[in-house]
Structure formats: structure tokens, C-alpha cells
Design a protein around this motif. Sequence first.
Motif, PDB file in Angstrom:
ATOM      1  N   LYS A   2       0.980  -1.008  -0.153  1.00  0.00           N
ATOM      2  CA  LYS A   2       0.117   0.108  -0.075  1.00  0.00           C
ATOM      3  C   LYS A   2       0.779   0.919  -0.030  1.00  0.00           C
ATOM      4  O   LYS A   2       1.845   1.508   0.604  1.00  0.00           O
ATOM      5  CB  LYS A   2      -1.308   0.345   1.584  1.00  0.00           C
ATOM      6  N   LYS A   3       0.262   2.096  -0.441  1.00  0.00           N
ATOM      7  CA  LYS A   3       1.095   3.367  -0.545  1.00  0.00           C
ATOM      8  C   LYS A   3       0.929   4.795   0.335  1.00  0.00           C
ATOM      9  O   LYS A   3      -0.104   4.241   0.385  1.00  0.00           O
ATOM     10  CB  LYS A   3       0.504   3.811  -2.302  1.00  0.00           C
ATOM     11  N   LYS A   8       0.925   8.926  -2.460  1.00  0.00           N
ATOM     12  CA  LYS A   8      -0.013   9.838  -3.544  1.00  0.00           C
ATOM     13  C   LYS A   8       0.211  11.259  -3.586  1.00  0.00           C
ATOM     14  O   LYS A   8      -0.367  11.261  -4.866  1.00  0.00           O
ATOM     15  CB  LYS A   8      -0.910   9.175  -2.920  1.00  0.00           C
ATOM     16  N   SER A  53      -3.095   7.345 -12.191  1.00  0.00           N
ATOM     17  CA  SER A  53      -4.276   6.822 -11.469  1.00  0.00           C
ATOM     18  C   SER A  53      -4.643   5.797 -10.921  1.00  0.00           C
ATOM     19  O   SER A  53      -3.985   5.707 -10.180  1.00  0.00           O
ATOM     20  CB  SER A  53      -4.889   8.367 -11.027  1.00  0.00           C
ATOM     21  N   ILE A  56      -2.397   3.065  -9.512  1.00  0.00           N
ATOM     22  CA  ILE A  56      -1.543   2.973  -8.131  1.00  0.00           C
ATOM     23  C   ILE A  56      -2.453   3.261  -6.839  1.00  0.00           C
ATOM     24  O   ILE A  56      -2.340   2.245  -5.913  1.00  0.00           O
ATOM     25  CB  ILE A  56      -1.637   5.477  -7.830  1.00  0.00           C
ATOM     26  N   VAL A  57      -3.665   3.665  -6.931  1.00  0.00           N
ATOM     27  CA  VAL A  57      -5.074   2.925  -6.135  1.00  0.00           C
ATOM     28  C   VAL A  57      -5.601   1.123  -6.615  1.00  0.00           C
ATOM     29  O   VAL A  57      -5.557   0.634  -5.546  1.00  0.00           O
ATOM     30  CB  VAL A  57      -6.227   4.125  -6.511  1.00  0.00           C
ATOM     31  N   LEU A 130      -7.642   9.384  -7.028  1.00  0.00           N
ATOM     32  CA  LEU A 130      -6.530   9.360  -6.661  1.00  0.00           C
ATOM     33  C   LEU A 130      -5.781  10.135  -5.427  1.00  0.00           C
ATOM     34  O   LEU A 130      -5.356   9.931  -4.196  1.00  0.00           O
ATOM     35  CB  LEU A 130      -4.947   9.389  -7.419  1.00  0.00           C
ATOM     36  N   THR A 131      -6.459  11.367  -4.903  1.00  0.00           N
ATOM     37  CA  THR A 131      -6.463  12.015  -3.853  1.00  0.00           C
ATOM     38  C   THR A 131      -7.467  11.737  -3.535  1.00  0.00           C
ATOM     39  O   THR A 131      -6.931  11.786  -2.181  1.00  0.00           O
ATOM     40  CB  THR A 131      -6.968  13.541  -4.799  1.00  0.00           C
ATOM     41  N   SER A 133      -7.742   9.131  -2.633  1.00  0.00           N
ATOM     42  CA  SER A 133      -7.672   7.379  -2.086  1.00  0.00           C
ATOM     43  C   SER A 133      -6.379   8.523  -0.963  1.00  0.00           C
ATOM     44  O   SER A 133      -6.198   7.855   0.251  1.00  0.00           O
ATOM     45  CB  SER A 133      -7.095   7.138  -2.844  1.00  0.00           C
ATOM     46  N   ALA A 134      -5.397   9.125  -1.497  1.00  0.00           N
ATOM     47  CA  ALA A 134      -4.716   9.722  -0.481  1.00  0.00           C
ATOM     48  C   ALA A 134      -5.199  10.722   1.060  1.00  0.00           C
ATOM     49  O   ALA A 134      -5.200  10.230   1.708  1.00  0.00           O
ATOM     50  CB  ALA A 134      -3.730  11.184  -1.659  1.00  0.00           C
TER      51      ALA A 134
END
Length: 255
Positions: A2-3, A8, A53, A56-57, A130-131, A133-134
Amino acid sequence: MKKSVSFKIAMVILIYVLFLISSIGIELLPIKETSILNSILQFSCSCILAWFSYSIVKTFKITNNKILSNKITNVWLILLGVIMLLFLLIVTNVPNNVEEILNGGSNLLIISFLVAISTGIFEESLARLLTFSAFLKMFKTKKYTLVWASIASSCLFGLLHLSNLTMQSFNTTMQQIFYATVLGLCFSVIRIRFNGLSYVVLLHFLIDFQPTIANGAATSSSWGEILLIFMPIAIVSIICLILLNKDNKRLELLV
């Protein structure tokens, strides 16, 4: 693996910078800005960056559980739906936009469609995937995780429009930042309630599907008009976010 939140956010900035670079690169090519080829290149770049994007998620969902909403929440969600329907019909004037595009010939139809869908796919993948999720990860331990993640991602989404200062006035850009942030809150409600991006991309597309979309720069209105239109959307969206957060306070998030 997990990032992290910082990774992110860094990727959000990097992907947006790549988007700006690709847009400048396409403009420098010896093709007309309002040509089908130009729109195809924009669409291709948007899809590639949207894929970054997603990679990454690795999921469009925020949870594997069912999103819950009680009767009171559903009433507010319906109210938001009615407000957005009126927004589409009266403010954005979707029926008139569609009629103008269809009457404008196949070139205008293809270009308007490609530019609008490109914007919807790229911006929603960057902001609501992406945003979002961050910030879900950042605010995971907070009481109102969904609310804060929605507000933060919407504000960042709005601020990204600062890049438009290169082609339009300061006042127009500030208005664009404001209503992009407000619409971001509404999009976050939809993203949470339906646990995905499909409906958000569709709504974003309908708003942008205009005969002048390929021209790029926005036009300004009076701040009184802007506030009158968008404050109800902002208020109802935040209420919906708070209620959805309460209904799903034990939600297991995919962050």
C-alpha cells in the motif's frame, strides 16, 4: 504494498504536471486546436494518465462493503439530485448544448465529445480516485473521514485550476477554482454513495459537453450569481457527506 499518503500526493502533482506538459506539447504540434486529431491526442493522453492514477490505487472502490444510507440521508441525496438536475437543465443547459452540437455537424460532435469525456476521465481519476484515496488514508483515524477526505480532495482539485491563469483572467480563474471545489464536493457524494467513478465521470461529461468546450478558456460571471448558484450545492453536498459518514462510520476503507 500500500502506498503512503505522501507518495500519492506526490503522484497527483506529477501526473498533473505531465498533463500540462502533454497539453503544451499537443498545442505545439502543427495541427489546429479545434481539429479531430487534436482531440484524439488529448483523449489518448487523458486515458494514459488516468490509467497511471488507477495503477496506484488499483481499485475504483473505497470499500468492499455495501454503502449504507438511511431514510433521512436518502432525502438529502434526492434533494442534491434535484438541485443538480436543475443545474444541468438551467445553468449548464444540457438540452440546448446537445442540440447545438448535433446541429453543428459531425466534426463538432466528435470534438466536443472527445474533449468532454477526456476531461471527465482524467480529472475524476486524478481527483476522485487518486487524490481522494490519499486523503482517505490521511484522515482514516478521524471521526469524519469521508467528510474531510472529500473537502480536502475537492479543494486540491479546485486549486489545480490555478494553471489556467496562463490563458484567462485572475477573476475568472478564482471563480473557476471556487465552483470546481463546490462541484468536487457534489462529485464526492456521488463517488461515495455509488462506491465508484462511473456516475461521477458521466456527470462531469454532461457538464462539459458544450459546443465551446474545445476553446479552453472559461468566461467570468458576477460573484453574486456564482454564489447564488453554487452555495446551495455546497451546503447540501456537505450535509450529505456528514450523513453518509455517520451511516458508514464502521466502514472498512480500501486505503
